[in-house]
Design an enzyme around this catalytic site. Structure first.
Site, mmCIF file in Angstrom:
data_model
loop_
_atom_site.group_PDB
_atom_site.id
_atom_site.type_symbol
_atom_site.label_atom_id
_atom_site.label_comp_id
_atom_site.label_asym_id
_atom_site.label_seq_id
_atom_site.Cartn_x
_atom_site.Cartn_y
_atom_site.Cartn_z
ATOM 1 N N ASN A 15 0.880 -1.180 0.000
ATOM 2 C CA ASN A 15 0.000 0.000 0.000
ATOM 3 C C ASN A 15 0.915 1.226 0.000
ATOM 4 O OD1 ASN A 15 -1.816 2.021 0.411
ATOM 5 N ND2 ASN A 15 -2.383 1.435 2.496
ATOM 6 N N TRP A 16 1.063 1.808 -1.174
ATOM 7 C CA TRP A 16 1.964 2.961 -1.281
ATOM 8 C C TRP A 16 1.376 4.239 -0.687
ATOM 9 C CZ3 TRP A 16 4.606 3.002 -6.804
ATOM 10 C CH2 TRP A 16 5.519 1.937 -6.876
ATOM 11 N N LYS A 17 0.107 4.207 -0.372
ATOM 12 C CA LYS A 17 -0.576 5.412 0.131
ATOM 13 C C LYS A 17 -0.316 6.588 -0.818
ATOM 14 C CE LYS A 17 -0.123 3.505 4.715
ATOM 15 N NZ LYS A 17 -0.243 3.688 6.138
ATOM 16 N N HIS A 101 -9.833 1.391 4.116
ATOM 17 C CA HIS A 101 -8.634 1.624 4.933
ATOM 18 C C HIS A 101 -8.963 2.656 6.009
ATOM 19 C CE1 HIS A 101 -4.628 2.689 6.210
ATOM 20 N NE2 HIS A 101 -4.193 1.606 5.603
ATOM 21 N N GLU A 103 -7.357 4.979 7.323
ATOM 22 C CA GLU A 103 -6.964 6.372 7.053
ATOM 23 C C GLU A 103 -8.056 7.078 6.258
ATOM 24 O OE1 GLU A 103 -3.147 5.728 5.260
ATOM 25 O OE2 GLU A 103 -2.290 5.146 7.193
ATOM 26 N N GLU A 173 -6.431 -5.062 10.119
ATOM 27 C CA GLU A 173 -5.477 -3.984 10.371
ATOM 28 C C GLU A 173 -5.857 -3.260 11.662
ATOM 29 O OE1 GLU A 173 -3.237 -2.940 6.630
ATOM 30 O OE2 GLU A 173 -4.709 -1.390 6.972
ATOM 31 N N GLY A 179 1.370 2.111 10.913
ATOM 32 C CA GLY A 179 2.337 3.200 10.853
ATOM 33 C C GLY A 179 2.953 3.557 12.195
ATOM 34 N N SER A 218 2.335 -2.318 10.606
ATOM 35 C CA SER A 218 3.751 -2.368 11.013
ATOM 36 C C SER A 218 4.414 -3.716 10.740
ATOM 37 C CB SER A 218 3.908 -1.957 12.476
ATOM 38 O OG SER A 218 3.529 -0.596 12.640
#
Ligand code: PEP
Length: 260
Positions: A15-17, A101, A103, A173, A179, A218
């Protein structure tokens, strides 16, 4: 179309975000191809920001590494400024999409019902949804993590039935692990993966197209093997370490080592 449908045991999904640019992506994708195309039992997937789907398609075509996006619109087409549909993702060879996700759920107030509709939109167009579920630290400390994850899964089951999970991916997750450098312990992950597996038992009985359950939060080259060896963990969703080819390779090699 990529040749990504090998008989897969584990998935490792990058996941490159919102990271990268044309130049850095080219270097990173080249390193992925150089280092990861020899894997036999691990499916590598890279979820890039929308503008770089064409670049991923060009550089990953016929490498066995698949690519996808990090969101999609629940609608087919129409006056939805700024949105990107499943059909558009397919135009660029995307086979996967990350949905729900935390975020996005936090920053853009995505409801479970909204995520469910996106899940269905992906399925309808042959894109494998990677559904993120997980609890906050407060929810874990209150002992309601299974309630939270169960509710996230029920939002989809209630609308579309359990069968839509066939060939889908669920990524557990824990929000507190994303993160932060603090991954779930293998015991914590094991318990939640078992819960998800039981919840989706009906799908798992059809072993040909069973739902895959990944762990994300992580994951790094040091903890990947220990996590991937846990029963019912079918691989990982990887944020930060996917931006470093060496670290990402370490994680993919861990998946390759411990497939069952
Ligand atoms: C993620 O954002 O999906 C994720 C797992 O991030 P990280 O690996 O950086 O914790």
């Amino acid at each position: 179309m990529t040749k990504s449908k090998k008989t897969t045991r584990k998935f490792v999904i990058a996941n490159w975000k919102m990271h990268g640019n044309l130049e850095s992506n080219a270097a990173l994708l080249k390193a992925y191809v150089d280092q990861l195309t020899g894997l036999n039992s691990t499916q590598v997937v890279v979820c890039v920001p929308y503008p770089y789907l064409a670049q991923a398609q060009i550089l990953l075509q016929d490498t066995g590494i698949a690519w996808g996006a990090q969101n999609l619109a629940k609608n087919e087409d129409g006056p939805f400024t700024g949105e990107v549909s499943a059909k558009m993702l397919r135009d660029f060879g995307s086979e996967y999409v990350i949905l729900g996700h935390s975020e996005r759920a936090t920053a853009y107030c995505e409801s479970d019902e909204n995520i469910a509709q996106k899940f269905m939109a992906a399925k309808k167009h042959g894109i494998t949804p990677i559904l993120c579920v997980g609890e906050t630290l407060i929810e874990r400390e209150a002992g309601v993590m299974e309630l939270k994850v169960g509710k996230q899964l029920d939002a989809i089951i209630d609308l579309y039935g359990i069968d839509v999970f066939r060939n889908a991916i669920v990524s557990y997750e824990p929000i507190w692990a994303i993160g932060t450098g603090l991954a779930a312990t293998p015991e914590q992950a094991k318990a939640m993966h078992l819960f998800i597996k039981h919840k989706l038992t009906q799908v798992n009985e059809a072993d040909e197209n069973t739902v895959k359950i990944l762990y994300g939060g992580s994951v790094n080259p040091q903890n990947a093997l220990q996590l991937f060896m846990v029963e019912n963990i079918d691989g990982g969703l990887v944020g930060k370490c996917s931006l470093n080819a060496q670290e990402f390779e370490g994680i993919c090699q861990a998946a390759e080592t411990c497939h069952d």
